[in-house]
Design a protein around this motif. Sequence first.
Motif, short mmCIF file in Angstrom:
data_model
loop_
_atom_site.label_atom_id
_atom_site.label_comp_id
_atom_site.label_asym_id
_atom_site.label_seq_id
_atom_site.Cartn_x
_atom_site.Cartn_y
_atom_site.Cartn_z
N ALA A 1 36.08 15.13 -27.54
CA ALA A 1 36.96 16.19 -27.29
C ALA A 1 36.04 17.46 -27.70
O ALA A 1 35.17 17.50 -28.74
CB ALA A 1 37.82 15.96 -28.76
N VAL A 2 36.26 18.40 -27.09
CA VAL A 2 35.87 19.56 -27.02
C VAL A 2 36.70 21.06 -27.21
O VAL A 2 37.51 20.98 -26.75
CB VAL A 2 34.92 20.09 -25.69
N HIS A 3 36.43 21.42 -28.34
CA HIS A 3 36.96 22.70 -28.84
C HIS A 3 36.43 24.12 -28.34
O HIS A 3 35.35 24.36 -28.65
CB HIS A 3 37.38 22.68 -30.34
N GLU A 4 37.16 24.71 -27.53
CA GLU A 4 36.58 26.07 -27.03
C GLU A 4 37.11 27.21 -27.62
O GLU A 4 38.37 27.55 -27.78
CB GLU A 4 37.18 26.26 -25.30
N ALA A 5 36.17 27.78 -28.37
CA ALA A 5 36.56 29.06 -29.40
C ALA A 5 37.36 30.21 -28.91
O ALA A 5 38.15 30.63 -29.48
CB ALA A 5 35.27 29.14 -30.34
N GLU A 6 36.85 30.38 -27.69
CA GLU A 6 37.24 31.70 -26.95
C GLU A 6 38.71 31.64 -26.74
O GLU A 6 39.56 32.65 -26.77
CB GLU A 6 36.34 32.06 -25.81
N THR A 7 39.29 30.70 -26.35
CA THR A 7 40.64 30.24 -25.79
C THR A 7 41.60 29.41 -26.96
O THR A 7 42.72 29.41 -26.58
CB THR A 7 40.77 29.57 -24.56
N GLY A 8 40.61 28.45 -27.63
CA GLY A 8 41.51 27.62 -28.67
C GLY A 8 41.94 26.60 -27.94
O GLY A 8 42.60 25.63 -28.64
N LYS A 9 41.74 26.40 -26.61
CA LYS A 9 41.93 25.18 -25.89
C LYS A 9 41.10 23.88 -26.47
O LYS A 9 39.91 24.06 -26.85
CB LYS A 9 41.87 25.26 -24.45
N GLU A 10 41.62 22.65 -26.18
CA GLU A 10 41.04 21.45 -26.72
C GLU A 10 40.94 20.52 -25.35
O GLU A 10 41.79 20.53 -24.73
CB GLU A 10 41.68 20.71 -27.55
N PHE A 11 39.64 20.06 -24.88
CA PHE A 11 39.65 19.29 -23.59
C PHE A 11 39.00 17.79 -24.11
O PHE A 11 38.22 17.74 -25.04
CB PHE A 11 38.18 19.96 -22.82
N ARG A 12 39.89 16.75 -23.76
CA ARG A 12 39.72 15.48 -24.10
C ARG A 12 39.14 14.51 -23.01
O ARG A 12 40.03 14.75 -21.92
CB ARG A 12 41.04 15.17 -24.88
N PHE A 13 38.16 13.81 -23.20
CA PHE A 13 37.67 13.02 -22.13
C PHE A 13 37.75 11.57 -22.68
O PHE A 13 37.08 11.00 -23.71
CB PHE A 13 36.14 13.32 -21.80
N VAL A 14 38.56 10.77 -22.11
CA VAL A 14 38.71 9.30 -22.59
C VAL A 14 38.60 8.28 -21.49
O VAL A 14 39.23 8.18 -20.69
CB VAL A 14 40.26 9.32 -23.17
N PRO A 15 37.53 7.43 -21.38
CA PRO A 15 37.34 6.31 -20.71
C PRO A 15 38.57 5.30 -20.83
O PRO A 15 39.06 5.26 -21.81
CB PRO A 15 35.83 5.74 -21.04
N ALA A 16 38.53 4.53 -19.76
CA ALA A 16 39.50 3.38 -19.64
C ALA A 16 38.96 2.31 -20.76
O ALA A 16 39.93 1.49 -21.26
CB ALA A 16 39.57 2.81 -18.29
N GLY A 17 37.95 2.19 -21.05
CA GLY A 17 37.17 1.16 -21.97
C GLY A 17 36.72 0.02 -21.16
O GLY A 17 36.55 -0.20 -19.99
N PRO A 18 36.13 -1.03 -22.13
CA PRO A 18 35.47 -2.19 -21.22
C PRO A 18 36.39 -3.20 -20.74
O PRO A 18 37.52 -3.13 -21.08
CB PRO A 18 34.78 -2.87 -22.57
#
Length: 309
Positions: free
Chosen positions: A94-111
């Motif tokens: 999860a990446v929080h972008e300070a300039e916009t306040g947006k949150e980017f989430r990257f979630v793999p499918a798993g094993p």
Amino acid sequence: MKSIATLTLNPTIDASYDVDRVIPTHKIRTRNERYEPGGGGINVARVFCRLGGRVECLYLSGGGTGAAFDGLLDDMGLPRRAIAIAEPTRVASAVHEAETGKEFRFVPAGPTISDEECAECLDLLREVDCDYFVASGSLPPGIADDFYVRAGEIMRERGIPLVLDTSGEALKTTLTAGGVYLVKPSAGELRQFTGEALEEPEAIGAAAMAIVAAGQAELVAVTLGHKGAVLAQASGTTFVPALEIEARSAVGAGDSFLATMLFALSEGRDPVEAFRYGMAGGAASVLNPGTGLAHPDDIERLFAQVARA
């Protein structure tokens, strides 16, 4: 104090970072790096334990990332039993972008889970000692949609209520089989289950009541994000609007809601009061960055506001 056991079939190491700005192809320097054990059931256990409840975490664990995941749980002092699998435990970001306040989430499918590993997991459930059994999170590749149905049958044979929080075909299959004590779908998950638009709280409440009337679940708590939440039980429905707060992260808000509601139920509070306590837990979670989840002081403070809503 009542106890819970949580089952997390697709746990994850949740990595979260703050950045000034996300720029394609650039090397982006991060700060405030955090690494925490996550996945539906794990998050529920973390919050339930913070509130003073007794927990045991059951989960699948594999590879070097699985060993790291085990260590993160040990660092938190959470009792655990891992089922060893061949493929590595996933890592989400999860990446929080300070300039916009947006949150980017990257979630793999798993094993991908083998039939043997799946069977070993079901065998372990016959040894679990708890007052409530929480099946929470997505199913990783290789596990059939009816897995939670089979898990629920094992629990019913032992007189342990099943608490369910999943989505897609796993939710549809398990609810159709019936006998769930508490289910917590989001509005989107309920729409997918019913195939209906369900835009307004009244329509959502009616759909949730249909689940109760069919004997599929005793309690249905539907979270509506910034709109609030709806509870359905045999005596009717309750709608509570969301609190107006500044959200820092949506990660784990539903898990915090479920943990706090279940904790209140385990203390003997009536379902409506427990539902309101869950609302406070969900709101408390979004106050924290990354995967911080809800903390007791915030929950109690916000519960006083929810109780007046």
